[in-house]
Design a protein around this motif. Structure first.
Motif, PDB file in Angstrom:
ATOM      1  N   SER A 160      -8.853 125.801  54.961  1.00 19.01           N
ATOM      2  CA  SER A 160      -8.528 126.190  56.339  1.00 19.01           C
ATOM      3  C   SER A 160      -8.462 124.965  57.247  1.00 19.01           C
ATOM      4  O   SER A 160      -7.555 124.835  58.092  1.00 19.01           O
ATOM      5  CB  SER A 160      -9.582 127.169  56.870  1.00 19.01           C
ATOM      6  OG  SER A 160      -9.620 128.338  56.077  1.00 19.01           O
ATOM      7  N   LEU A 161      -9.418 124.029  57.083  1.00 19.40           N
ATOM      8  CA  LEU A 161      -9.413 122.814  57.893  1.00 19.40           C
ATOM      9  C   LEU A 161      -8.164 121.975  57.619  1.00 19.40           C
ATOM     10  O   LEU A 161      -7.547 121.423  58.542  1.00 19.40           O
ATOM     11  CB  LEU A 161     -10.679 122.004  57.595  1.00 19.40           C
ATOM     12  CG  LEU A 161     -10.835 120.691  58.382  1.00 19.40           C
ATOM     13  CD1 LEU A 161     -10.876 120.964  59.879  1.00 19.40           C
ATOM     14  CD2 LEU A 161     -12.088 119.953  57.934  1.00 19.40           C
ATOM     15  N   ALA A 162      -7.771 121.889  56.326  1.00 19.63           N
ATOM     16  CA  ALA A 162      -6.560 121.141  55.980  1.00 19.63           C
ATOM     17  C   ALA A 162      -5.331 121.779  56.630  1.00 19.63           C
ATOM     18  O   ALA A 162      -4.442 121.082  57.145  1.00 19.63           O
ATOM     19  CB  ALA A 162      -6.400 121.088  54.464  1.00 19.63           C
TER      20      ALA A 162
ATOM     21  N   ILE B  77      -9.823 130.617  63.014  1.00 14.52           N
ATOM     22  CA  ILE B  77     -10.605 131.875  62.964  1.00 14.52           C
ATOM     23  C   ILE B  77     -11.100 132.126  61.548  1.00 14.52           C
ATOM     24  O   ILE B  77     -12.260 132.495  61.313  1.00 14.52           O
ATOM     25  CB  ILE B  77      -9.745 133.039  63.473  1.00 14.52           C
ATOM     26  CG1 ILE B  77      -9.455 132.851  64.977  1.00 14.52           C
ATOM     27  CG2 ILE B  77     -10.440 134.366  63.234  1.00 14.52           C
ATOM     28  CD1 ILE B  77      -8.465 133.855  65.525  1.00 14.52           C
ATOM     29  N   PHE B  78     -10.187 131.938  60.540  1.00 14.05           N
ATOM     30  CA  PHE B  78     -10.582 132.126  59.147  1.00 14.05           C
ATOM     31  C   PHE B  78     -11.672 131.133  58.759  1.00 14.05           C
ATOM     32  O   PHE B  78     -12.621 131.483  58.034  1.00 14.05           O
ATOM     33  CB  PHE B  78      -9.350 131.953  58.252  1.00 14.05           C
ATOM     34  CG  PHE B  78      -9.635 132.165  56.790  1.00 14.05           C
ATOM     35  CD1 PHE B  78      -9.847 133.436  56.273  1.00 14.05           C
ATOM     36  CD2 PHE B  78      -9.708 131.080  55.915  1.00 14.05           C
ATOM     37  CE1 PHE B  78     -10.117 133.622  54.919  1.00 14.05           C
ATOM     38  CE2 PHE B  78      -9.975 131.271  54.580  1.00 14.05           C
ATOM     39  CZ  PHE B  78     -10.184 132.536  54.073  1.00 14.05           C
ATOM     40  N   MET B  79     -11.541 129.885  59.256  1.00 12.24           N
ATOM     41  CA  MET B  79     -12.557 128.881  58.968  1.00 12.24           C
ATOM     42  C   MET B  79     -13.896 129.263  59.609  1.00 12.24           C
ATOM     43  O   MET B  79     -14.951 129.076  59.000  1.00 12.24           O
ATOM     44  CB  MET B  79     -12.091 127.514  59.475  1.00 12.24           C
ATOM     45  CG  MET B  79     -13.037 126.370  59.100  1.00 12.24           C
ATOM     46  SD  MET B  79     -12.330 124.741  59.479  1.00 12.24           S
ATOM     47  CE  MET B  79     -12.187 124.883  61.248  1.00 12.24           C
ATOM     48  N   ALA B  80     -13.856 129.799  60.833  1.00 11.20           N
ATOM     49  CA  ALA B  80     -15.089 130.246  61.476  1.00 11.20           C
ATOM     50  C   ALA B  80     -15.730 131.394  60.702  1.00 11.20           C
ATOM     51  O   ALA B  80     -16.958 131.443  60.520  1.00 11.20           O
ATOM     52  CB  ALA B  80     -14.800 130.665  62.920  1.00 11.20           C
ATOM     53  N   PHE B  81     -14.881 132.346  60.217  1.00 13.09           N
ATOM     54  CA  PHE B  81     -15.401 133.459  59.403  1.00 13.09           C
ATOM     55  C   PHE B  81     -16.009 132.928  58.112  1.00 13.09           C
ATOM     56  O   PHE B  81     -17.084 133.375  57.674  1.00 13.09           O
ATOM     57  CB  PHE B  81     -14.265 134.444  59.118  1.00 13.09           C
ATOM     58  CG  PHE B  81     -14.663 135.578  58.216  1.00 13.09           C
ATOM     59  CD1 PHE B  81     -15.436 136.626  58.682  1.00 13.09           C
ATOM     60  CD2 PHE B  81     -14.264 135.585  56.880  1.00 13.09           C
ATOM     61  CE1 PHE B  81     -15.808 137.663  57.836  1.00 13.09           C
ATOM     62  CE2 PHE B  81     -14.642 136.626  56.036  1.00 13.09           C
ATOM     63  CZ  PHE B  81     -15.422 137.665  56.509  1.00 13.09           C
ATOM     64  N   SER B  82     -15.298 131.964  57.493  1.00 14.38           N
ATOM     65  CA  SER B  82     -15.819 131.372  56.250  1.00 14.38           C
ATOM     66  C   SER B  82     -17.121 130.637  56.510  1.00 14.38           C
ATOM     67  O   SER B  82     -18.048 130.680  55.684  1.00 14.38           O
ATOM     68  CB  SER B  82     -14.777 130.417  55.665  1.00 14.38           C
ATOM     69  OG  SER B  82     -13.572 131.117  55.363  1.00 14.38           O
ATOM     70  N   LEU B  83     -17.216 129.966  57.644  1.00 12.85           N
ATOM     71  CA  LEU B  83     -18.448 129.259  57.984  1.00 12.85           C
ATOM     72  C   LEU B  83     -19.602 130.229  58.145  1.00 12.85           C
ATOM     73  O   LEU B  83     -20.722 129.960  57.691  1.00 12.85           O
ATOM     74  CB  LEU B  83     -18.245 128.457  59.273  1.00 12.85           C
ATOM     75  CG  LEU B  83     -19.448 127.654  59.775  1.00 12.85           C
ATOM     76  CD1 LEU B  83     -19.852 126.602  58.753  1.00 12.85           C
ATOM     77  CD2 LEU B  83     -19.121 126.981  61.105  1.00 12.85           C
ATOM     78  N   SER B  84     -19.324 131.378  58.785  1.00  8.46           N
ATOM     79  CA  SER B  84     -20.367 132.402  58.916  1.00  8.46           C
ATOM     80  C   SER B  84     -20.805 132.908  57.551  1.00  8.46           C
ATOM     81  O   SER B  84     -22.004 133.064  57.272  1.00  8.46           O
ATOM     82  CB  SER B  84     -19.845 133.542  59.788  1.00  8.46           C
ATOM     83  OG  SER B  84     -20.798 134.575  59.881  1.00  8.46           O
TER      84      SER B  84
ATOM     85  N   TYR C 151     -17.423 128.399  46.650  1.00  5.73           N
ATOM     86  CA  TYR C 151     -16.126 129.045  46.881  1.00  5.73           C
ATOM     87  C   TYR C 151     -15.829 129.140  48.384  1.00  5.73           C
ATOM     88  O   TYR C 151     -14.720 128.814  48.832  1.00  5.73           O
ATOM     89  CB  TYR C 151     -16.143 130.433  46.247  1.00  5.73           C
ATOM     90  CG  TYR C 151     -14.910 131.259  46.557  1.00  5.73           C
ATOM     91  CD1 TYR C 151     -13.675 130.947  45.993  1.00  5.73           C
ATOM     92  CD2 TYR C 151     -14.996 132.337  47.432  1.00  5.73           C
ATOM     93  CE1 TYR C 151     -12.549 131.693  46.305  1.00  5.73           C
ATOM     94  CE2 TYR C 151     -13.877 133.094  47.750  1.00  5.73           C
ATOM     95  CZ  TYR C 151     -12.658 132.769  47.171  1.00  5.73           C
ATOM     96  OH  TYR C 151     -11.544 133.509  47.474  1.00  5.73           O
ATOM     97  N   VAL C 152     -16.833 129.572  49.128  1.00  5.58           N
ATOM     98  CA  VAL C 152     -16.630 129.684  50.578  1.00  5.58           C
ATOM     99  C   VAL C 152     -16.393 128.302  51.186  1.00  5.58           C
ATOM    100  O   VAL C 152     -15.567 128.127  52.094  1.00  5.58           O
ATOM    101  CB  VAL C 152     -17.841 130.363  51.237  1.00  5.58           C
ATOM    102  CG1 VAL C 152     -17.720 130.334  52.767  1.00  5.58           C
ATOM    103  CG2 VAL C 152     -17.979 131.802  50.753  1.00  5.58           C
ATOM    104  N   LYS C 153     -17.086 127.288  50.721  1.00  2.00           N
ATOM    105  CA  LYS C 153     -16.905 125.931  51.213  1.00  2.00           C
ATOM    106  C   LYS C 153     -15.484 125.435  50.950  1.00  2.00           C
ATOM    107  O   LYS C 153     -14.857 124.789  51.810  1.00  2.00           O
ATOM    108  CB  LYS C 153     -17.929 125.013  50.551  1.00  2.00           C
ATOM    109  CG  LYS C 153     -17.940 123.602  51.112  1.00  2.00           C
ATOM    110  CD  LYS C 153     -19.059 122.792  50.472  1.00  2.00           C
ATOM    111  CE  LYS C 153     -19.090 121.380  51.050  1.00  2.00           C
ATOM    112  NZ  LYS C 153     -20.186 120.579  50.434  1.00  2.00           N
ATOM    113  N   ASN C 154     -14.961 125.749  49.753  1.00  2.00           N
ATOM    114  CA  ASN C 154     -13.581 125.372  49.423  1.00  2.00           C
ATOM    115  C   ASN C 154     -12.604 126.070  50.355  1.00  2.00           C
ATOM    116  O   ASN C 154     -11.600 125.471  50.782  1.00  2.00           O
ATOM    117  CB  ASN C 154     -13.277 125.709  47.967  1.00  2.00           C
ATOM    118  CG  ASN C 154     -14.062 124.825  46.993  1.00  2.00           C
ATOM    119  OD1 ASN C 154     -14.382 123.679  47.336  1.00  2.00           O
ATOM    120  ND2 ASN C 154     -14.354 125.337  45.808  1.00  2.00           N
ATOM    121  N   ARG C 155     -12.862 127.359  50.654  1.00  2.00           N
ATOM    122  CA  ARG C 155     -11.991 128.069  51.602  1.00  2.00           C
ATOM    123  C   ARG C 155     -12.011 127.386  52.972  1.00  2.00           C
ATOM    124  O   ARG C 155     -10.976 127.267  53.645  1.00  2.00           O
ATOM    125  CB  ARG C 155     -12.433 129.520  51.754  1.00  2.00           C
ATOM    126  CG  ARG C 155     -12.133 130.390  50.553  1.00  2.00           C
ATOM    127  CD  ARG C 155     -12.327 131.849  50.871  1.00  2.00           C
ATOM    128  NE  ARG C 155     -13.647 132.106  51.435  1.00  2.00           N
ATOM    129  CZ  ARG C 155     -14.063 133.313  51.833  1.00  2.00           C
ATOM    130  NH1 ARG C 155     -13.272 134.346  51.771  1.00  2.00           N
ATOM    131  NH2 ARG C 155     -15.276 133.445  52.333  1.00  2.00           N
TER     132      ARG C 155
END
Length: 592
Positions: A193-195, A23-30, A185-189
């Motif tokens: 999250s993926l890791a 979910i956090f990764m999806a939010f970060s992707l958005s 920064y968002v890409k690193n997050r």
């Protein structure tokens, strides 16, 4: 029982962390998409601002170049290009409006205003230079556009231009750099999250394999052993409070209960095998095993009842087998006598059948001879028909010949008259008609001869017609007689045919009777043999019933003390006073 965390709880925690990370990764992707869109927009705005700033400045420089070129050369094209830029292209105005539409700061707008003000201040000089050039005063025109005032204004505009471009580049590059940093920064997050998701899923897979799948495989193997009937197979899992542990405990309890039930059933069946039927089935069975307990009770009760009935029935079979043996012996003797009588009767019927067969063959020969005679008479009748038709044709031909003779007589008569007339005419002619008179005489002689011959032929034909008519009448009479003979022959052939068919049917019927008698003889002989075998079987049955009674007495049944059973039929009554004594009373006799 050992305390242990449930597998479902651990799986829930691992999967929950993975889901939260996703979910956090999806939010970060958005967020990354939004920032990336802003970054693309900022880069486009930077390009557009730079392009339109250059457009504004290039427009000013283009006017300067064209006015200087016109002042130096006087070529009309430069003059037209200058006013085309001012009146039509308007690159400076379009560039400023586009930058204002995209968005510029107050300082940047002030610089544009200063450049526009200085540029507008050069317009009078440029107009004067063009007027001088048009008037042919090129030197004065060149002095206007290359003079100190003009050059200072151009230098100032260039300075402001560089300041403007530097300010614009710093502002836009700073905005683009800030958005690029945010995107990184968002890409690193997202990568973090993926890791986390990968690590959690890896941990979940490892835990599932070693804590769920491997125990489930062990449970599966153990259940396969149980399904094969093996309850002593090694089961390494230990029970605990987790789901797998509870399942393991259930399997241990199941094996324990199954062993208990199997041991109890084995003991009771062993007692039954030893002949002990005098015991009760316990009530310690549970669940789906209660029907087995009820079935064992019913089997035990049924065996007690069945063996008791077999014991009683063995006594009855023993008595009835003796009676059956005596009756079978009587039946066998009677069957032998019947077989002898049937054999003699069968021989007589076979002799009669041979005689009927001979009669049938003679009738068949008579039928064939009658059929041949009938065929020959039919052929004679046909020939007589043809002969009758030929006689009629001869009679008709004779009648026709009579008509021809009548015609000949008429011709002779006319010829005679003509000869007479010719003689008369020859006599009138005198000497000249002598030769003609000779011819007339000869014709008259020929006519007389023809008349005589016709009369002779007529007599012969009349005689022939009379003979033909007599032959026709004889032929008709013979035809009628032959028709009567043919009709009688046909009736005779029909009668002979009926006699032959009747003889054949009698022969077939006698053969069937002979076959039936052979079958009856075979059945009677079989009955005699069966009666003898039945007598022997009854003796053997008596021996078996005694053996059966002895075998049943080996079983220890419930309520197996002395008892009395009575068997009664139309001829005898059986009284069982104990398990070992039999008394048969019937037909005035007594048997022990």
């Amino acid at each position: 029982m050992k305390k242990s965390l449930n597998q479902s709880t651990i799986a829930f925690i691992l999967n929950g962390i993975s889901i939260i990370s996703i979910i956090f990764m999806a939010f970060s992707l958005s967020s990354y998409n939004k920032i990336n869109n802003k970054l693309n927009k900022a880069q486009n705005e930077r390009f557009e601002l730079t392009y339109n700033a250059n457009r504004f400045m290039n427009g000013s420089a283009y006017l300067t170049n064209e006015v200087r070129a016109f002042a130096s050369t006087g070529i009309q094209e430069h003059y037209d290009n200058y006013w085309n830029e001012v009146n039509n292209l308007k690159n400076r105005d379009i560039g400023v409006k586009t930058m204002q539409k995209i968005g510029i700061t107050k300082e940047e707008q002030d610089l544009i205003n200063n450049m526009s003000s200085i540029s507008n201040g050069l317009v009078p000089l440029e107009e004067n230079a063009m007027h001088q050039a048009m008037a042919g005063q090129k030197q004065q025109a060149v002095n206007y556009v290359y003079g100190t005032e003009y050059n200072e204004a151009i230098s100032k505009i260039s300075s402001l231009k560089e300041e403007f471009l530097d300010m614009l580049d710093k502002r836009t590059s700073s905005n683009v750099s800030t958005l690029a940093d945010d995107a990184a920064y968002v890409k690193n997050r997202m990568m973090v999250s993926l890791a986390i998701v990968i690590i959690m899923q890896l941990l979940s897979s490892i835990y599932t394999k070693f804590k769920i799948i491997n125990p489930v495989r062990i449970v599966r193997d153990q259940m396969c052993e149980i399904s094969k009937g093996s309850l002593s197979a090694d089961f390494a899992l230990k029970p605990d409070t987790s789901e797998i542990g509870m399942l393991t405990d259930s399997i241990h309890n199941t094996k324990k209960e199954l062993k208990k039930y199997i041991h109890d059933i084995d003991i009771k069946l062993a007692d039954m095998a030893k002949g002990n039927m005098d015991f009760e089935v316990g009530s310690g069975y549970l669940g789906e095993f209660i029907p087995i307990q009820d079935a064992m009770r019913k089997i035990l009760d049924s065996l007690n009842i069945a063996l008791s009935n077999i014991n009683t029935t063995a006594h009855k079979v023993s008595i009835e087998s003796e009676r059956t043996a005596a009756g079978s012996k009587t039946l066998s003797d009677g069957a032998v006598k019947q077989a002898a009588a049937v054999q003699e009767l069968s021989s007589n019927i076979q002799e009669l059948s041979r005689q009927v067969d001979n009669t049938s063959q003679d009738a068949e020969e008579a039928r064939k001879c009658s059929a041949d005679a009938n065929a020959q008479l039919s052929e004679c009748s046909q020939k007589m028909e043809e002969l009758s038709a030929a006689m009629e044709n001869i009679s008709n031909a004779s009648n026709e010949i009579g008509g021809i003779i009548k015609t000949i007589e008429d011709i002779s008569f006319q010829t005679n008259i003509l000869a007479l007339n010719a003689s008369v005419e020859a006599a009138r002619a005198g000497e000249a008609g002598k030769g003609f008179a000779v011819v007339a005489g000869e014709v008259q002689n020929l006519a007389n001869k023809s008349s005589v011959a016709a009369n002779n032929i007529s007599e012969l034909i009349e005689n022939s017609i009379a003979i033909v008519e007599h032959g026709t009448r004889l032929t008709a009479s013979t035809k009628k007689s032959l028709a009567k003979v043919v009709s009688g022959t046909e009736k005779s052939a029909c009668t002979v045919n009926n006699i032959a068919e009747s003889a054949i049917q009698q022969s077939v019927a006698l053969k069937q009777v002979t076959l039936g008698m052979d079958q009856i003889s075979s059945v009677v002989q079989t009955t005699a043999a069966t009666a003898e075998e039945l007598a022997e079987t009854a003796k053997e049955l008596y021996g078996h019933s005694e053996g059966l009674k002895t075998a049943v007495q080996k079983f220890h049944l419930r309520n197996s003390g002395s008892h009395t059973d009575t068997y009664t039929d139309n001829n005898a009554s059986l009284i069982n006073t104990s398990s070992d004594n039999l008394l048969l009373i019937g037909n005035g006799q007594q048997y022990n």
